[in-house]
Write an enzyme that holds these catalytic residues in place. Sequence first.
Site, PDB file in Angstrom:
ATOM      1  CE  LYS A 199     -10.777 -15.301  46.464  1.00 27.02           C
ATOM      2  NZ  LYS A 199     -10.281 -14.125  45.754  1.00 27.02           N
TER       3      LYS A 199
ATOM      4  CB  CYS B  46      -7.224 -12.417  48.112  1.00 23.11           C
ATOM      5  SG  CYS B  46      -7.829 -11.645  46.574  1.00 23.11           S
TER       6      CYS B  46
ATOM      7  CG  ASP C   9      -7.272 -15.992  45.303  1.00 19.16           C
ATOM      8  OD1 ASP C   9      -8.069 -16.922  45.510  1.00 19.16           O
ATOM      9  OD2 ASP C   9      -7.619 -14.790  45.289  1.00 19.16           O
TER      10      ASP C   9
END
Length: 198
Positions: free
Chosen positions: A106, A151, A9
């Site tokens: 996601k 994450c 990310d």
Amino acid sequence: MASALIVIDVQNDFCPGGALAVPEGDAIVEVINDRMASFETVVLTQDWHPAGHSSFATSHAGKQPLDSIDMPYGPQILWPDHCVQGSDGAAFHKDLRTDGDLIIRKGFRAGIDSYSAFFENDQTTPTGLDGYLKSRGITDLTLVGLATDFCVAFSALDARACGYGVTVDLAACRGIDLDGSLGAALHKMRTADVSVLG
């Protein structure tokens, strides 16, 4: 031993100036680019929310960012709107190398958030990453990216549960540290036999 680098990310909304900025989130880009040269397999993940996602505070009347609510799959922290599909905020940082083997998106299901690169927050809906890695014969993973305590940590714990050897390279991560979340995440990872470097 077949190893892969998982880049979590590194997107504009998680970098300074973004909607959910991680302090110094952009400082890791050059470090990650350098790390990529050491791995034959590189996978990048990308938060990819539809507008009006259930994890956004704006989707719940009277709620503010960082409030928590109960969802069918458990407690959910509410976030500012971020990484909306196709937006500049959802794009990778402009200086990040994106020439990896695979990009896993996601969080695209409107009713469930997804911190981990392996499973959505219900802990059962897979992203497909585990199957991909196992089909490639990958046994060991190094995780880098944003944010260490969300994450990255969720991905590391799920990777261990899936049977991988896991290293988290803190020099190439940055955390949010929401009410002690960073220390708690580091403790959980070490307890699960994740190798935490740095």
